[in-house]
Every structure is written in structure tokens, then in C-alpha cells.
Design a protein around this motif. Structure first.
Motif, short mmCIF file in Angstrom:
data_model
loop_
_atom_site.label_atom_id
_atom_site.label_comp_id
_atom_site.label_asym_id
_atom_site.label_seq_id
_atom_site.Cartn_x
_atom_site.Cartn_y
_atom_site.Cartn_z
N ALA A 10 0.90 -0.82 -0.01
CA ALA A 10 -0.62 -0.33 0.27
C ALA A 10 1.17 1.08 -0.08
O ALA A 10 2.27 1.10 0.35
CB ALA A 10 -1.08 0.05 0.97
N ILE A 11 0.40 2.14 -0.43
CA ILE A 11 0.68 3.19 0.02
C ILE A 11 0.37 4.71 0.52
O ILE A 11 -1.20 4.38 0.26
CB ILE A 11 1.23 4.46 -1.94
N VAL A 12 0.35 4.60 2.14
CA VAL A 12 -0.47 5.76 2.88
C VAL A 12 -0.20 7.02 2.87
O VAL A 12 0.75 7.76 2.60
CB VAL A 12 -0.19 4.68 4.44
N ALA A 13 -0.89 7.93 2.74
CA ALA A 13 -0.86 9.16 2.49
C ALA A 13 -2.36 10.43 2.75
O ALA A 13 -3.71 9.68 2.76
CB ALA A 13 -0.40 9.03 0.81
N ASP A 14 -1.98 11.94 2.70
CA ASP A 14 -3.03 12.16 3.38
C ASP A 14 -2.67 13.57 2.82
O ASP A 14 -2.21 14.20 3.32
CB ASP A 14 -3.70 12.45 4.02
N PRO A 15 -3.78 14.31 0.96
CA PRO A 15 -4.11 13.75 0.62
C PRO A 15 -3.44 12.46 -0.32
O PRO A 15 -2.17 12.23 -0.07
CB PRO A 15 -4.58 14.72 -0.51
N ILE A 16 -4.60 11.58 -1.32
CA ILE A 16 -4.30 10.38 -1.58
C ILE A 16 -4.05 10.20 -3.21
O ILE A 16 -2.78 10.01 -4.26
CB ILE A 16 -4.65 9.13 -1.51
N THR A 17 -5.26 11.56 -3.82
CA THR A 17 -4.84 11.52 -5.09
C THR A 17 -4.08 11.87 -6.29
O THR A 17 -4.06 11.06 -7.69
CB THR A 17 -6.54 11.94 -6.11
N GLN A 18 -3.43 12.82 -5.51
CA GLN A 18 -1.96 13.03 -6.21
C GLN A 18 -0.71 11.80 -6.41
O GLN A 18 -0.30 11.65 -7.05
CB GLN A 18 -1.07 14.04 -5.85
N PRO A 69 1.57 13.26 4.82
CA PRO A 69 1.89 13.25 5.98
C PRO A 69 2.74 12.94 7.01
O PRO A 69 3.34 13.14 8.23
CB PRO A 69 0.97 15.03 7.01
N HIS A 70 3.13 11.66 6.87
CA HIS A 70 2.95 10.97 7.54
C HIS A 70 4.19 10.05 8.08
O HIS A 70 4.89 9.77 8.92
CB HIS A 70 2.56 9.29 7.39
#
Ligand SMILES: NC(=O)c1ccc[n+]([C@@H]2O[C@H](COP(=O)([O-])OP(=O)(O)OC[C@H]3O[C@@H](n4cnc5c(N)ncnc54)[C@H](OP(=O)(O)O)[C@@H]3O)[C@@H](O)[C@H]2O)c1
Length: 264
Positions: A10-18, A69-70
Motif C-alpha cells: 500500500a501507499i498511505v498518505a493524505d491527500p492520496i489522489t496525487q 504527512p505521515h
């Protein structure tokens, strides 16, 4: 084809769509005949610990990539950190071991050095001027020391941050020759821009390009624009230039192999 034997990533991010990582790594898995799939996971900072704890219990999970930002928060949630992650205090890839333990590592720096080598610019024994002292610069300083850089000088607007990176890198590589100084390229073989200057059209240059010499390699880590004002001016001065995309290209392979647990 996803089947019951497919390994999950997985890739974990916020935002994710980019994020571009799913395309890049799924293509990489396919090209290397690996039965794996990487999916985007949109996770807010407040939920990160819960999600990571859940992922820990997924037996067919190879690992996950972490981005804004994780990166810093994840370092505290791992059970074990690699040397670069410890030095930088952040991770961008996590491997799940068979017993559920999470091992984190930071590949910004090794990706950059691998990218340099892929273009024929081995930093071993070279005098390098590193501009910037943010997260990326810290990882690059660690990786350059690991790669046997001859002498590394770090220049940054906030000089105390350059000194902080030097202390951390020296804790891992006591014999490395490092110092902090002004952004003057005289006497260096290579200049690396690891500041964020160059992303926007109206940004100042990170260095006085009139001081560059044709024998120098000028490396960028900014990917957009690909041909930054620094690279354009360095090329006009006769320098060899090195694009930011090489760092990301190499990171994809390094992170995939780390999560997989061995080379493809
Ligand atoms: N190619 C890749 O794979 C890759 C990977 C990671 C990052 N990057 C790129 O690397 C760049 C830096 O990322 P980061 O995460 O290290 O950022 P960061 O932690 O925010 O650090 C930014 C650095 O730029 C300096 N800086 C910012 N504005 C400045 C200004 N007006 N004048 C002088 N110095 C200035 C900062 O100096 P101070 O310390 O004085 O504030 C700091 O050293 C970004 O452009 C990012 O997109 C590329």
C-alpha cells in the motif's frame, strides 16, 4: 490478475489522489514477474496509529510506502528502524515481517545516490556541496556519507539545521568529513540542490550560478519543473547537470525490494 496468492502492498498518505506510486510499483511488479499489488490508502493523521496497527495483523501484507504527512509519525510506530530512518527521524517505506513486526527505512537518500550512480556520477571520494537542511537533505547527507563521499559541506539558510544534520550523520559515520559553510561552490566536484527553491517560477536561485565551473556536476532533487532555473543556468555555464527524477526512479526499485525482503 489478483488471486488468492497475491501479496499486498500500500501507499498511505493524505491527500492520496496525487500519488504516482501505484502506477510505478505495479508496473515494476509486473515487469519483474512479482505476484503483488500496491493500492492507495487514504488515511488521516488522527487515524494513522489505528490503521498501522490493523496492517500489522494482515498476514499477506508485504509492506507499505508512506508519504506526506505521515513520514515522521510513522517512524514512532515502527518496531525497528534502519540507519537512515534513525538518522533522519522519518520513514518512507515499511516492511511487515512474518511475525507482524514493522521495520521502517528512509530511501530518499539512497535513492538519490543510486540515481547519481545510474548516471555515472559516483560521489565516493568527491567533494560535495549540499544546499538545504530539510528532510530530504538530511537523508541525502546520510546516504552520501554511507557512499564514501570525500568531503561534504552543507549550506543552509538556517545554519543550525545544517549543524544538526552533521551531528546525526557523524554519529553513524564518525570518519566522514563534514562541515557547514556558506553556499559557495568553489572547490567542489558536485553541487546538490536539496532546498525547495526552484519549485516555483519566482523562487530565488539557491546559489550564485556565476560561481559555477564547467567541471562541476550540478544535481537537482526537484522533479517539477524538471529543468529548474538552477539546472538551466548550470548547463549554460558548461556544468554537467543531473535531474531530480533519477532519485525517484531509483527509490521505486529500492522500496519495492525492501518491502519484498530481497532483490527482484
Ligand atoms: N526527487 C525526489 O524523490 C524528492 C524526494 C523528497 C523531496 N524532494 C524535493 O526536495 C525539496 C525539499 O524537500 P524537503 O522535504 O527536504 O523540504 P523541507 O524539509 O521543507 O526543507 C526545505 C529546505 O529548503 C530551504 N528553503 C526553503 N525556502 C527557502 C528560501 N526562501 N531561501 C533559502 N532556503 C529555503 C529550507 O531552509 P530552512 O531550513 O532555512 O528553512 C530547507 O533547507 C522539495 O522541493 C521536494 O519536492 C524530492
Amino acid at each position: 490478475m489478483i488471486t488468492g496468492t497475491t501479496r499486498l502492498y500500500a501507499i498511505v498518505a493524505d491527500p492520496i489522489t496525487q500519488v504516482r506510486t501505484p502506477e510505478v510499483l505495479n508496473n515494476f511488479f509486473a515487469a519483474n514477474g512479482h505476484d503483488g499489488v500496491l493500492v492507495p490508502m487514504h488515511v488521516a493523521a488522527n487515524d494513522l496509529a489505528d490503521v498501522v496497527n490493523g496492517l500489522r495483523h494482515m498476514k499477506n501484507l508485504g509492506g507499505f510506502i508512506v508519504t506526506v504527512p505521515h513520514k515522521t509519525a510513522l517512524a514512532a510506530l515502527c518496531d525497528e528502524l534502519g540507519g537512515a530512518a534513525r538518522s533522519v527521524g522519518a520513514v518512507n517505506a515499511v516492511r511487515r515481517e512474518a511475525d507482524g513486526r514493522l521495520v521502517g527505512e528512509m530511501f530518499d537518500g539512497t535513492g538519490f545516490v543510486s540515481g547519481l550512480k545510474s548516471q555515472g556520477h559516483d560521489p565516493a571520494g568527491k567533494r560535495v556541496l549540499l544546499l538545504g537542511s530539510g528532510g530530504a537533505a538530511g537523508a541525502i547527507a546520510y546516504a552520501l556519507a554511507q557512499a564514501g563521499v570525500g568531503h561534504l559541506t552543507i549550506a543552509n539558510r538556517t545554519l543550525s539545521k545544517a549543524h544538526a544534520i552533521i551531528s546525526k550523520v557523524q554519529a553513524h559515520f564518525p570518519d566522514a568529513r563534514l562541515d557547514a559553510a556558506a553556499a559557495d561552490p568553489a572547490g567542489f566536484d558536485m553541487v546538490v540542490n536539496a532546498t525547495s527553491l526552484g519549485m516555483r517560477e519566482d523562487d530565488a536561485l539557491p546559489i550564485d550560478t556565476q560561481l559555477l565551473q564547467p567541471h562541476q556536476v550540478v544535481a537537482e532533487i526537484i522533479m517539477k519543473p524538471e529543468f529548474t532555473a538552477l539546472l538551466q543556468q548550470a548547463q549554460q555555464r558548461g556544468c554537467t547537470i543531473h535531474m531530480g527524477r533519477h532519485m525517484l526512479d531509483q527509490q521505486a526499485r529500492l522500496m519495492a525490494e525492501f518491502m519484498h525482503g530481497s532483490a527482484f
